[in-house]
Design a protein around this motif. Structure first.
Motif, PDB file in Angstrom:
ATOM      1  N   GLU B  79       0.837  -1.200   0.000  1.00  0.00           N
ATOM      2  CA  GLU B  79       0.000   0.000   0.000  1.00  0.00           C
ATOM      3  C   GLU B  79       0.872   1.250   0.000  1.00  0.00           C
ATOM      4  O   GLU B  79       0.605   2.212  -0.709  1.00  0.00           O
ATOM      5  CB  GLU B  79      -0.926  -0.022   1.216  1.00  0.00           C
ATOM      6  N   THR B  80       1.944   1.218   0.814  1.00  0.00           N
ATOM      7  CA  THR B  80       2.816   2.392   0.919  1.00  0.00           C
ATOM      8  C   THR B  80       3.476   2.726  -0.418  1.00  0.00           C
ATOM      9  O   THR B  80       3.533   3.885  -0.821  1.00  0.00           O
ATOM     10  CB  THR B  80       3.926   2.144   1.968  1.00  0.00           C
ATOM     11  N   ASN B 129      13.808   4.003   3.170  1.00  0.00           N
ATOM     12  CA  ASN B 129      13.065   5.046   3.858  1.00  0.00           C
ATOM     13  C   ASN B 129      13.217   4.999   5.370  1.00  0.00           C
ATOM     14  O   ASN B 129      12.484   5.665   6.090  1.00  0.00           O
ATOM     15  CB  ASN B 129      11.591   4.996   3.461  1.00  0.00           C
ATOM     16  N   ARG B 274       3.409   8.615  -9.124  1.00  0.00           N
ATOM     17  CA  ARG B 274       4.820   8.898  -8.965  1.00  0.00           C
ATOM     18  C   ARG B 274       5.092   9.166  -7.486  1.00  0.00           C
ATOM     19  O   ARG B 274       4.360   9.887  -6.830  1.00  0.00           O
ATOM     20  CB  ARG B 274       5.173  10.149  -9.781  1.00  0.00           C
ATOM     21  N   PHE B 276       7.359  10.703  -4.374  1.00  0.00           N
ATOM     22  CA  PHE B 276       8.206  11.879  -4.216  1.00  0.00           C
ATOM     23  C   PHE B 276       9.657  11.440  -4.259  1.00  0.00           C
ATOM     24  O   PHE B 276      10.051  10.488  -3.595  1.00  0.00           O
ATOM     25  CB  PHE B 276       7.901  12.579  -2.893  1.00  0.00           C
ATOM     26  N   ILE B 292      10.919  22.756  -0.707  1.00  0.00           N
ATOM     27  CA  ILE B 292       9.725  21.969  -1.019  1.00  0.00           C
ATOM     28  C   ILE B 292       9.223  21.235   0.221  1.00  0.00           C
ATOM     29  O   ILE B 292       8.056  21.338   0.580  1.00  0.00           O
ATOM     30  CB  ILE B 292      10.013  20.980  -2.156  1.00  0.00           C
ATOM     31  N   GLU B 623     -10.595   7.416 -13.438  1.00  0.00           N
ATOM     32  CA  GLU B 623     -10.596   8.837 -13.084  1.00  0.00           C
ATOM     33  C   GLU B 623     -11.994   9.270 -12.700  1.00  0.00           C
ATOM     34  O   GLU B 623     -12.190   9.977 -11.715  1.00  0.00           O
ATOM     35  CB  GLU B 623     -10.094   9.647 -14.278  1.00  0.00           C
TER      36      GLU B 623
END
Lengths: 644, 644
Positions: B79-80, B129, B274, B276, B292, B623
């Motif tokens: 999921e992550t 991460n 996408r 980050f 950012i 969508e």
């Protein structure tokens, strides 16, 4: 907060009319009742939960209705349409009702948080999204079929029951805008932010582009003047001018994207999510299942549409192109005749006669463009496109190809078949100037004059000759509903596109074209502003993030102009003199230079970022935040799952 | 579900090792303890909540650790990272743990729901991460600085404490894959879906492209053969062949986008959001605030980077290009010398000598390409790009420009300066064939042979000569950790790109090039497959939706080939004979045809949709659903607000 919402509420004292609905005269009572009921009905019941008030004219007719909404309703609507507003921390964010307090200038009693144009856009959106539930037809009109999910307003429009929906002008605001826009003679920028607040993003972006384009042409014009004054015809000077123009035109188109991004970021439309596109009003077909939504709606076979496009529209367009070329040949006969006449009886009159064919041709071109425009609209509508965007793209393509050929074919013929540079210069000047004068006249002055006449008549009829701001609401609406409808920025962009063609395609032959373009555009700004403020009904605001397909059209034109200018330079006697021995070397050199210029153009377009760095950072920041929020949410869920 | 999570748990019986971590020999005890603690620690405490098990080799060394994860942890990780999987209703959706039951083949006890490659990708993502909290440095290594948010694994890698992280092979699966991929001689498609399951999307997409490209070359090859066999040199036949090639190359590149969309939709990567992008491991700078994320991280001034790019890298690349041209001139001297030698002493040996310069040059080109590659990597790394994608783009640009010039400059020189078509044909053939042979050798056979030798040595050392599948885990890991690392698809694509250049740039002079390309690619598929399965460590899967910048590179090549082929045709004696009177007409005609072909190319690229209709509908449906869900949510909120 305790507001009650019933049919009667719509007559409440703080009702502010925003949008006018004009029904056909003699619309059946039951239809009106049903329609207004649906408009004011609760959201939960499938209504729009807006406010409606009938406008009672002196004659007692009741076919005009005013629509408004409570402040709360508008804020919720702003969330639905996905408006983006500035926050207290200077960032732009999608407005949500729950986070309303974080937005700049928000206060529960500040009714100016949303601009009037935004409020009207929200109401339009809500009205258009008023959908049939289990109605099989519009009550009172059995021939106006409905099916679940069909937009009621669109069906009312196509069946002629609804004459028009338009947003009201705000006399006070308009006066202020007029004053700061074109009220005083001044050199400076247009009040684009104010224009955007009043007319919405699409129109403000057009004026922004017009202004930018005019400024961008100034260097070309300034450099062009000495060429004309001193009659410079040296090879190196021409090459310099043309090269400058070609690279400049690439630069200005790339820089426009950046400026456009800055403006639309400030206006919030750069960040606005695309809404799901509903079928356009005119679309028809057999009732079927839409594979995307899974809902019942008209379906029209794509193959049938392709057949219509390729077997009818395409041949028709080709025929029109052929006809346009045929007319061009007649023009050249006329031109020859005028030349012969001038040689036989040389006089002032005869030398004036030399310009007559060009002027006639320019007028004919304009007329043909306009007639073709109608044909193209009819055909594109007949092709039965499902989406408005697809309709627009097909229409623009049809119109652009024809207008390009119609306007420039004679110039290409003169330049590359007749090799007559003197005639080219003369034709170019005549075509450019005539078309500019015609456009200014047909577009603004004529409608303005008609509008003035009509207004006088109206005022006489109303007997009381008041100034604009003193008009009662009834008088104002009666005036506005008779005003012409502004059909969007298409014609305005088209005009600029053709002008860009005149300026860039043959720029090295007629450097003065840019000067005329600048002069025209300065007056164009004023006449377009006049047109928007005084001639037409107020248009609904349309959020947009860019000038769309026109960017592509302008870029294509600038590619074509590289080719034409290289050929023109190669044909000039000065360049020919540099290669006395071999024409071949000349042509090869020209071809090489052309390819180099094209390569430079493409590399420049690739290297110059479309968005300025600070906008990029702001967008990246927003994306990062939403990803972070998602991650946090997932982490929380994950932690819970792992604890179980 | 009740699973407890502690350090000890990692030794549980159902532990399945997925990823291997190799630390430097003699890594301090406290560092190892801290690192493994962070890996197994709870998510809530900033850990990765994975399972770790040290691998005890015979010598008792403890520098290798195996990483695994519980089934539940992997699902949450899926999921992550935003994996997209197929649902029960055949649509592709982003996997979420809460909606897990709606996914095809999902069952709480089905541990094959995620492929092994996906599991390893998830673990890699989680490890990367793993971020520093308040640690100022890596415990035990004061020089390895940390700051809050810095990826621990990246710092361990750059400071040399962590030697490598790699995913384990699955001997059973690999054997099956090998068998269906290249185990038996067969004509047919590659098992792309299986390759994707085992190696991930980037590698599967490369093999998909290689296969597609080979099939796409077959028509060119088939048409090319009779030209060679019958020595056709007629004007019309050449023009036909070249025109076919040019339009064909546009079509295949456009169709590839569609096929790629079909594949990546099926694999789910077309829909993947996408992520980050974090700074690349090698990026360094002064600690500052990222505008950012607002987090503390190294910041490197963009101006400094620009200076490095434009004042050091650019001149260096230009110097290399100049050097490459210099080498080319030496080649021509050699060529001349060989020709003179052949004329003086005509013999079998001397006619063989004619080919020697070309072969030497081809070898030199390959060597120069490889040396330059190192220089380019060093320079691009020194430019200190923040993001991996930006690093890759700059590297690819540098390498492409140099390789293009290095490989094709001599051919351009022969064709357009020497006008020697015979020499062109000969050079083209020699360059193409030599480079193909060299590549096959250097890329696969050499490493394979080295690997075989190494394996034998290893096996001898282990004394027990077992077959592959019988290896113990320790033996397997000891074997795999010494295998070479696969550095991505860059070189493979580059090889195809240059091959495409050989085939298309001068296709009308040497129609046989396509035949050689097809033959090469058929063996290339096998040797690349061999390389992936037997020579290199298993690479981590990388989800990707397209071949990225290579699409652009191939398209650019096909534009350049329009230009070269038009010139070649214009130069042929047959075409020259058609314009006996005027060279000028010839050149003008060629230029006109070239512009027409380019225009057709661009229009075709514009008209052919990038995604097939059914994929478009599926994407639109997704969508629409997400917009609907948002609207529903807003409606609910609005209804609640209005009720208050």
């Amino acid at each position: 907060m305790a507001e009650s919402w019933s049919f009667l509420d719509t007559f409440e004292s703080n009702f502010r009319p925003l949008v006018v609905i004009e029904l056909a005269k003699g619309t059946k009572e039951e239809t009106v009742k049903w329609f207004t009921k649906r408009i004011v009905d609760k959201k939960a019941n499938g209504g729009a939960q807006l406010l409606v008030k009938p406008l009672v004219t002196e004659k007692g007719e009741e076919n005009i209705y005013l629509v408004g909404a409570s402040h709360l309703r508008l804020l919720l609507g702003a969330e639905t349409v996905g408006l983006v507003k500035e926050c207290n921390d200077n960032s732009m964010r999608t407005f949500t009702y729950s986070s309303r307090k974080t937005f700049r200038d928000f206060a529960d009693d500040n009714h100016n948080f949303l601009t009037m144009a935004e409020c009207q856009y929200i109401i339009k959106h809500e009205l258009e999204n008023l959908r049939a539930k289990d109605e099989k037809m519009i009550p009172g009109y059995p021939q106006a079929k409905l099916y679940p999910g069909k937009s009621i307003v669109r069906r009312l429009l196509t069946s002629g029951i609804l004459v028009q929906i338009f947003p009201l002008h705000d006399r006070e605001e308009l006066k202020k805008l007029r004053h700061s826009w074109y009220g005083r003679v001044k050199v400076g920028y247009q009040p684009l932010d104010e224009i955007r607040c009043y007319f919405g993003e699409t129109i403000a972006l057009y004026f922004g582009f017009l202004e930018y384009f005019t400024f961008a042409l100034i260097p070309m014009a300034v450099i062009g003047i000495p060429y004309y004054v001193f009659a410079w015809e040296d090879y190196d000077k021409y090459v310099m001018f043309a090269t400058f123009n070609l690279l400049w035109s690439t630069v200005i188109l790339e820089v426009w994207k950046r400026i456009c991004a800055i403006m639309t970021y400030r206006w919030g439309t750069l960040l606005m999510k695309r809404q799901f596109e509903e079928p356009r009003p005119g679309f028809h077909g057999v009732l079927g299942i839409n594979p995307i939504t899974g809902r019942e709606e008209p379906v029209y076979s794509s193959i049938k549409r392709q057949i219509r496009i390729y077997l009818v529209s395409l041949p028709f367009v080709c025929l029109c192109l052929y006809f346009s070329l045929y007319v061009m040949m007649i023009y050249f006969d006329l031109e020859q005749w005028a030349l012969d006449y001038h040689e036989e009886n040389e006089s002032n009159f005869s030398s004036l006669m030399l310009f007559v064919p060009s002027i006639i041709y320019a007028v004919v071109i304009e007329i043909m463009n306009r007639i073709y425009r109608f044909a193209a609209e009819f055909l594109t509508s007949w092709e039965n496109h499902r989406l408005e965007s697809s309709y627009q793209n097909h229409l623009i393509l049809k119109v652009l190809v024809f207008n390009f050929l119609n306007c420039f074919a004679s110039l290409f013929y003169i330049a590359f078949v007749l090799f007559d540079m003197k005639l080219l210069r003369q034709s170019l000047a005549t075509l450019l100037i005539t078309s500019q004068i015609l456009n200014q006249f047909a577009e603004s002055l004529l409608p303005y004059w008609l509008q003035k006449r009509h207004k006088k008549k109206m005022k006489k009829r109303m007997t009381s000759l008041k100034t604009d701001t003193d008009l009662t609401l009834v008088e104002q609406i009666n005036l506005e509903k008779e005003m012409g409808t502004y059909f969007g920025t298409f014609d305005d962009y088209l005009e600029l596109f053709l002008q860009f063609g005149y300026v860039s395609l043959f720029s090295c032959v007629y450097p003065l074209a840019a000067v005329f373009a600048v002069l025209n555009n300065v007056t164009e700004i004023y006449s377009d502003a006049l047109k928007m403020c005084r001639v037409y009904k107020r248009p609904f605001a349309e959020p947009t993030a860019n000038i769309g397909v026109w960017q592509l059209a302008f870029e294509t034109m600038s590619v074509i102009s590289v080719v034409t200018n290289c050929i023109l330079i190669g044909m000039s006697p000065q360049v020919n003199a540099l290669f006395p021995d071999s024409k071949m070397d000349l042509i090869l050199t020209v071809a090489l230079v052309e390819h180099l210029l094209l390569a430079i153009k493409f590399i420049m377009a690739f290297v110059i970022p479309d968005k300025p760095r600070d906008i990029q950072i702001k967008l990246a920041k927003l994306e990062f935040e939403s990803l972070e929020a998602l991650k946090q949410q997932q982490m929380k869920l994950a932690a819970e799952s792992l604890k179980e």
